[in-house]
Design a protein around this motif. Sequence first.
Motif, PDB file in Angstrom:
ATOM      1  N   MET A   1      45.584  29.472  19.943  1.00  0.00           N
ATOM      2  CA  MET A   1      44.759  30.182  19.963  1.00  0.00           C
ATOM      3  C   MET A   1      45.288  31.727  20.446  1.00  0.00           C
ATOM      4  O   MET A   1      46.493  31.114  21.294  1.00  0.00           O
ATOM      5  N   ALA A   2      44.819  32.990  20.619  1.00  0.00           N
ATOM      6  CA  ALA A   2      45.731  34.090  21.653  1.00  0.00           C
ATOM      7  C   ALA A   2      44.844  34.086  23.407  1.00  0.00           C
ATOM      8  O   ALA A   2      43.755  33.342  23.370  1.00  0.00           O
ATOM      9  N   PHE A   3      45.624  34.336  23.708  1.00  0.00           N
ATOM     10  CA  PHE A   3      45.669  33.877  25.301  1.00  0.00           C
ATOM     11  C   PHE A   3      44.192  34.868  25.581  1.00  0.00           C
ATOM     12  O   PHE A   3      43.681  33.440  26.354  1.00  0.00           O
ATOM     13  N   LEU A   4      43.956  35.282  25.468  1.00  0.00           N
ATOM     14  CA  LEU A   4      41.991  35.485  25.561  1.00  0.00           C
ATOM     15  C   LEU A   4      41.408  35.633  24.496  1.00  0.00           C
ATOM     16  O   LEU A   4      41.738  36.506  23.264  1.00  0.00           O
ATOM     17  N   SER A   5      40.120  35.063  24.234  1.00  0.00           N
ATOM     18  CA  SER A   5      39.022  35.011  22.774  1.00  0.00           C
ATOM     19  C   SER A   5      37.780  35.611  23.146  1.00  0.00           C
ATOM     20  O   SER A   5      37.428  34.702  24.203  1.00  0.00           O
ATOM     21  N   GLY A   6      36.700  35.309  22.159  1.00  0.00           N
ATOM     22  CA  GLY A   6      35.756  34.989  22.875  1.00  0.00           C
ATOM     23  C   GLY A   6      34.860  36.220  22.935  1.00  0.00           C
ATOM     24  O   GLY A   6      35.671  37.219  23.374  1.00  0.00           O
ATOM     25  N   LEU A   7      34.081  35.538  23.714  1.00  0.00           N
ATOM     26  CA  LEU A   7      33.513  36.749  24.605  1.00  0.00           C
ATOM     27  C   LEU A   7      33.960  37.495  26.001  1.00  0.00           C
ATOM     28  O   LEU A   7      33.717  36.429  27.274  1.00  0.00           O
ATOM     29  N   SER A   8      34.459  37.961  26.630  1.00  0.00           N
ATOM     30  CA  SER A   8      34.503  38.896  27.839  1.00  0.00           C
ATOM     31  C   SER A   8      33.946  39.757  27.770  1.00  0.00           C
ATOM     32  O   SER A   8      34.012  40.891  28.405  1.00  0.00           O
ATOM     33  N   ALA A   9      32.595  39.509  29.878  1.00  0.00           N
ATOM     34  CA  ALA A   9      32.044  40.004  29.426  1.00  0.00           C
ATOM     35  C   ALA A   9      32.632  40.367  31.562  1.00  0.00           C
ATOM     36  O   ALA A   9      32.730  40.031  32.184  1.00  0.00           O
ATOM     37  N   PHE A  10      31.847  42.773  31.210  1.00  0.00           N
ATOM     38  CA  PHE A  10      32.692  43.185  31.783  1.00  0.00           C
ATOM     39  C   PHE A  10      31.294  43.096  33.088  1.00  0.00           C
ATOM     40  O   PHE A  10      30.021  44.363  32.773  1.00  0.00           O
ATOM     41  N   PRO A  11      30.760  43.083  34.231  1.00  0.00           N
ATOM     42  CA  PRO A  11      29.457  43.489  35.054  1.00  0.00           C
ATOM     43  C   PRO A  11      29.647  44.579  35.972  1.00  0.00           C
ATOM     44  O   PRO A  11      30.902  44.694  35.663  1.00  0.00           O
ATOM     45  N   ILE A  12      28.757  45.121  36.154  1.00  0.00           N
ATOM     46  CA  ILE A  12      28.905  46.244  37.593  1.00  0.00           C
ATOM     47  C   ILE A  12      29.308  45.636  38.274  1.00  0.00           C
ATOM     48  O   ILE A  12      29.152  44.548  38.338  1.00  0.00           O
ATOM     49  N   THR A  13      29.993  46.875  39.662  1.00  0.00           N
ATOM     50  CA  THR A  13      30.212  45.608  40.942  1.00  0.00           C
ATOM     51  C   THR A  13      29.602  46.776  42.239  1.00  0.00           C
ATOM     52  O   THR A  13      29.715  47.830  42.031  1.00  0.00           O
ATOM     53  N   PRO A  14      27.650  46.281  42.323  1.00  0.00           N
ATOM     54  CA  PRO A  14      27.251  46.173  43.345  1.00  0.00           C
ATOM     55  C   PRO A  14      27.502  47.131  44.471  1.00  0.00           C
ATOM     56  O   PRO A  14      28.653  45.937  45.053  1.00  0.00           O
ATOM     57  N   ALA A  15      27.703  47.637  45.128  1.00  0.00           N
ATOM     58  CA  ALA A  15      28.131  48.612  45.852  1.00  0.00           C
ATOM     59  C   ALA A  15      27.574  49.924  46.810  1.00  0.00           C
ATOM     60  O   ALA A  15      26.501  50.289  46.586  1.00  0.00           O
ATOM     61  N   ASP A  16      27.289  49.994  48.404  1.00  0.00           N
ATOM     62  CA  ASP A  16      27.035  50.649  48.882  1.00  0.00           C
ATOM     63  C   ASP A  16      27.340  52.706  48.396  1.00  0.00           C
ATOM     64  O   ASP A  16      28.483  51.924  47.950  1.00  0.00           O
ATOM     65  N   ARG A  17      26.650  53.310  49.082  1.00  0.00           N
ATOM     66  CA  ARG A  17      26.837  54.773  48.811  1.00  0.00           C
ATOM     67  C   ARG A  17      28.908  54.579  49.421  1.00  0.00           C
ATOM     68  O   ARG A  17      29.219  55.771  49.401  1.00  0.00           O
ATOM     69  N   ASP A  18      28.981  53.535  50.870  1.00  0.00           N
ATOM     70  CA  ASP A  18      30.170  53.735  51.360  1.00  0.00           C
ATOM     71  C   ASP A  18      31.649  53.784  50.498  1.00  0.00           C
ATOM     72  O   ASP A  18      32.625  53.243  50.872  1.00  0.00           O
ATOM     73  N   GLY A  19      30.897  52.962  49.308  1.00  0.00           N
ATOM     74  CA  GLY A  19      32.031  51.622  47.997  1.00  0.00           C
ATOM     75  C   GLY A  19      32.411  50.764  48.795  1.00  0.00           C
ATOM     76  O   GLY A  19      33.164  49.895  48.941  1.00  0.00           O
ATOM     77  N   ARG A  20      31.498  50.240  49.461  1.00  0.00           N
ATOM     78  CA  ARG A  20      31.669  48.445  50.148  1.00  0.00           C
ATOM     79  C   ARG A  20      31.031  47.484  49.378  1.00  0.00           C
ATOM     80  O   ARG A  20      30.091  48.078  49.272  1.00  0.00           O
TER      81      ARG A  20
END
Length: 300
Positions: A1-20
């Motif tokens: 099997m490859a190093f990475l397989s199947g489903l890789s899920a990419f979420p958003i990164t919630p942050a405020d207007r200052d990038g925190r």
Amino acid sequence: MAFLSGLSAFPITPADRDGRVDTVALRRLIARLGDAQVDSIGLLGSTGTYIFLSREERRRALAETLEETAGRMPVVVGVGALRTDEAVRLAQDAKALGAAAGLLAAASYTPLTDDEVFEHFSTVARESGLPIIVYDNPGTTHFHFTPALVNRLAKVGGIVAIKNPTNKSDAIKSHLADQRRTLPEGFSIGYSGDWNAAEAMIAGADTWYSVLAGILPEACMMIVRAAQQGDAAEARRIDATLSPLWSLFQEFSSLRVVYALAELLDICRADPPRPILPLPAAAKDRVAAALECLPSDASR
């Protein structure tokens, strides 16, 4: 099997207007992916707006994610930056914190040559010691990885996978066959572009790098498992139920749509980083209508 397989899920990164980064909201998103038992999490990808976040905030986001997952699944993290030295430091941070691999794009203001990209990727892999995934994302970076460059990079120690774009579904099978024929055995070949990813998995790709899975993991998991079990008809059936969302992704960008989905599903409320604006009300209404039309097993 490859190093990475199947489903890789990419979420958003919630942050405020200052990038925190809003770590409470981020952990809520990550817990949702853990409950769905996705195969890996793709933190701080393009959907995770990595390029808009400081090194400190990227470290915070990764540390919170790794604590939430507690080793249940690999975490791949975006380590892209405009400067090679910055990308090296980000990859070193990721390795020190415990990420499984780094996702590296050819991000640049000035158009890059193949040799410049080769040196950039080779340096990050060598100096960080973190396994690196080639992130071919011409829609954002405007850099196109040629087959010759991919073959060169695949021979570099520590470069272990590629995340390919998908444009035409009828070209995926031949593209995958070409890469299988020329890339080293065990080199993980995956695809993004959610509306064509079912065909990529049916064709035998190792990994689907999915934006939608970062917010609606269950439906995406069903597509991947059906494809892995050789049931192309079932994978296509489930994929067809998601076509209203695929259309919205292509019209408004998947990034804007998933921010709206996070709010509609009452997971978190956050706006994308400026200058990106959230969807206007009329478009949000269309996202809500598409969500209402999904079957119950596809809307979790």
